[in-house]
Design a protein around this motif. Structure first.
Motif, PDB file in Angstrom:
ATOM      1  N   VAL A 136     -31.457 -24.926  74.626  1.00  0.00           N
ATOM      2  CA  VAL A 136     -31.453 -23.503  74.950  1.00  0.00           C
ATOM      3  C   VAL A 136     -32.099 -23.314  76.317  1.00  0.00           C
ATOM      4  N   ALA A 137     -31.441 -22.538  77.144  1.00  0.00           N
ATOM      5  CA  ALA A 137     -31.994 -22.194  78.451  1.00  0.00           C
ATOM      6  C   ALA A 137     -31.963 -20.676  78.586  1.00  0.00           C
ATOM      7  N   ASN A 138     -33.054 -20.105  79.047  1.00  0.00           N
ATOM      8  CA  ASN A 138     -33.142 -18.661  79.270  1.00  0.00           C
ATOM      9  C   ASN A 138     -32.939 -18.362  80.742  1.00  0.00           C
ATOM     10  N   PHE A 139     -32.250 -17.265  81.019  1.00  0.00           N
ATOM     11  CA  PHE A 139     -32.095 -16.827  82.402  1.00  0.00           C
ATOM     12  C   PHE A 139     -32.008 -15.312  82.439  1.00  0.00           C
ATOM     13  N   ASP A 140     -32.383 -14.750  83.580  1.00  0.00           N
ATOM     14  CA  ASP A 140     -32.348 -13.299  83.770  1.00  0.00           C
ATOM     15  C   ASP A 140     -31.029 -12.897  84.393  1.00  0.00           C
ATOM     16  N   ILE A 141     -30.532 -11.736  83.970  1.00  0.00           N
ATOM     17  CA  ILE A 141     -29.278 -11.219  84.500  1.00  0.00           C
ATOM     18  C   ILE A 141     -29.396  -9.695  84.631  1.00  0.00           C
ATOM     19  N   GLN A 142     -28.761  -9.171  85.631  1.00  0.00           N
ATOM     20  CA  GLN A 142     -28.739  -7.726  85.841  1.00  0.00           C
ATOM     21  C   GLN A 142     -27.278  -7.359  86.098  1.00  0.00           C
ATOM     22  N   ASP A 143     -26.563  -7.044  85.018  1.00  0.00           N
ATOM     23  CA  ASP A 143     -25.115  -6.879  85.140  1.00  0.00           C
ATOM     24  C   ASP A 143     -24.575  -5.517  84.713  1.00  0.00           C
ATOM     25  N   ASN A 144     -25.375  -4.667  84.134  1.00  0.00           N
ATOM     26  CA  ASN A 144     -24.898  -3.359  83.693  1.00  0.00           C
ATOM     27  C   ASN A 144     -25.030  -2.349  84.832  1.00  0.00           C
ATOM     28  N   ILE A 145     -23.886  -1.887  85.314  1.00  0.00           N
ATOM     29  CA  ILE A 145     -23.875  -0.936  86.432  1.00  0.00           C
ATOM     30  C   ILE A 145     -24.082   0.473  85.901  1.00  0.00           C
ATOM     31  N   ILE A 146     -25.056   1.175  86.480  1.00  0.00           N
ATOM     32  CA  ILE A 146     -25.322   2.569  86.140  1.00  0.00           C
ATOM     33  C   ILE A 146     -24.490   3.484  87.038  1.00  0.00           C
ATOM     34  N   TYR A 147     -24.343   3.097  88.303  1.00  0.00           N
ATOM     35  CA  TYR A 147     -23.545   3.882  89.248  1.00  0.00           C
ATOM     36  C   TYR A 147     -22.866   2.933  90.226  1.00  0.00           C
ATOM     37  N   SER A 148     -21.613   3.215  90.526  1.00  0.00           N
ATOM     38  CA  SER A 148     -20.876   2.476  91.543  1.00  0.00           C
ATOM     39  C   SER A 148     -20.000   3.474  92.277  1.00  0.00           C
ATOM     40  N   GLY A 149     -20.081   3.466  93.598  1.00  0.00           N
ATOM     41  CA  GLY A 149     -19.252   4.399  94.346  1.00  0.00           C
ATOM     42  C   GLY A 149     -19.337   4.176  95.836  1.00  0.00           C
ATOM     43  N   LYS A 150     -18.419   4.824  96.558  1.00  0.00           N
ATOM     44  CA  LYS A 150     -18.437   4.755  98.008  1.00  0.00           C
ATOM     45  C   LYS A 150     -19.607   5.579  98.523  1.00  0.00           C
ATOM     46  N   VAL A 151     -20.243   5.059  99.542  1.00  0.00           N
ATOM     47  CA  VAL A 151     -21.373   5.740 100.143  1.00  0.00           C
ATOM     48  C   VAL A 151     -21.045   6.002 101.604  1.00  0.00           C
ATOM     49  N   GLN A 152     -21.142   7.244 101.993  1.00  0.00           N
ATOM     50  CA  GLN A 152     -20.927   7.552 103.394  1.00  0.00           C
ATOM     51  C   GLN A 152     -22.264   7.435 104.116  1.00  0.00           C
ATOM     52  N   ALA A 153     -22.280   6.604 105.126  1.00  0.00           N
ATOM     53  CA  ALA A 153     -23.491   6.411 105.915  1.00  0.00           C
ATOM     54  C   ALA A 153     -23.260   6.980 107.309  1.00  0.00           C
ATOM     55  N   ILE A 154     -24.259   7.643 107.814  1.00  0.00           N
ATOM     56  CA  ILE A 154     -24.216   8.159 109.176  1.00  0.00           C
ATOM     57  C   ILE A 154     -25.358   7.503 109.923  1.00  0.00           C
ATOM     58  N   ASN A 155     -24.993   6.732 110.946  1.00  0.00           N
ATOM     59  CA  ASN A 155     -25.981   5.972 111.716  1.00  0.00           C
ATOM     60  C   ASN A 155     -26.828   5.077 110.815  1.00  0.00           C
ATOM     61  N   GLY A 156     -26.197   4.503 109.789  1.00  0.00           N
ATOM     62  CA  GLY A 156     -26.881   3.568 108.907  1.00  0.00           C
ATOM     63  C   GLY A 156     -27.711   4.197 107.819  1.00  0.00           C
ATOM     64  N   ARG A 157     -27.763   5.515 107.763  1.00  0.00           N
ATOM     65  CA  ARG A 157     -28.555   6.209 106.753  1.00  0.00           C
ATOM     66  C   ARG A 157     -27.619   6.884 105.748  1.00  0.00           C
ATOM     67  N   PHE A 158     -28.046   6.921 104.475  1.00  0.00           N
ATOM     68  CA  PHE A 158     -27.192   7.469 103.431  1.00  0.00           C
ATOM     69  C   PHE A 158     -27.994   8.229 102.390  1.00  0.00           C
ATOM     70  N   THR A 159     -27.307   9.124 101.696  1.00  0.00           N
ATOM     71  CA  THR A 159     -27.845   9.873 100.559  1.00  0.00           C
ATOM     72  C   THR A 159     -26.711  10.062  99.577  1.00  0.00           C
ATOM     73  N   TYR A 160     -26.978   9.815  98.295  1.00  0.00           N
ATOM     74  CA  TYR A 160     -25.983  10.104  97.274  1.00  0.00           C
ATOM     75  C   TYR A 160     -26.679  10.484  95.984  1.00  0.00           C
ATOM     76  N   THR A 161     -25.950  11.236  95.155  1.00  0.00           N
ATOM     77  CA  THR A 161     -26.495  11.757  93.906  1.00  0.00           C
ATOM     78  C   THR A 161     -25.552  11.401  92.763  1.00  0.00           C
ATOM     79  N   PHE A 162     -26.126  11.060  91.616  1.00  0.00           N
ATOM     80  CA  PHE A 162     -25.336  10.769  90.423  1.00  0.00           C
ATOM     81  C   PHE A 162     -26.157  11.108  89.187  1.00  0.00           C
ATOM     82  N   VAL A 163     -25.482  11.192  88.050  1.00  0.00           N
ATOM     83  CA  VAL A 163     -26.151  11.421  86.770  1.00  0.00           C
ATOM     84  C   VAL A 163     -26.238  10.086  86.042  1.00  0.00           C
TER      85      VAL A 163
END
Length: 85
Positions: free
Chosen positions: A48-75
Motif C-alpha cells: 500500500v502506498a499513500n499519496f495526495d491528490i487534488q482533483d475535484n474542481i470547484i470552478y473552471s472558466g475563462k479569465v479575462q486579464a488586463i495587464n496581467g491582473r484578473f478578477t472573477y466571481t463564482f458560487v
C-alpha cells in the motif's frame, strides 16, 4: 470557502522572475482540498502506498486579464468536501 457562498478571486500572473505577465489570458481552475488516496496493493509484489491528490474542481472558466491582473466571481458548489483534517 463554504458551500453556496459567492467568492471573488483577485490576482495577477507572474513569470519565474516575479514580473507581472501583461499578456496573460487563459483558464483558471479552483480545486477542492487535497485528499490522501491509497493504492490497492493488489499483487504479491506491491504494498500500500499513500499519496495526495487534488482533483475535484470547484470552478473552471475563462479569465479575462488586463495587464496581467484578473478578477472573477463564482458560487462554491454544494458538493464540496466537508471533511476537516
Amino acid at each position: 470557502m463554504k458551500a453556496l457562498t459567492k467568492v471573488t478571486i483577485e490576482g495577477e500572473t507572474r513569470d519565474v522572475n516575479g514580473q507581472v505577465m501583461t499578456d496573460f489570458n487563459g483558464l483558471s481552475n479552483v480545486y477542492d482540498k487535497i485528499k490522501t488516496i491509497s493504492t490497492l496493493a493488489n499483487d504479491e509484489n506491491s504494498s500500500v502506498a499513500n499519496f495526495d491528490i487534488q482533483d475535484n474542481i470547484i470552478y473552471s472558466g475563462k479569465v479575462q486579464a488586463i495587464n496581467g491582473r484578473f478578477t472573477y466571481t463564482f458560487v462554491v458548489p454544494k458538493d464540496i468536501n466537508y471533511t476537516i483534517e
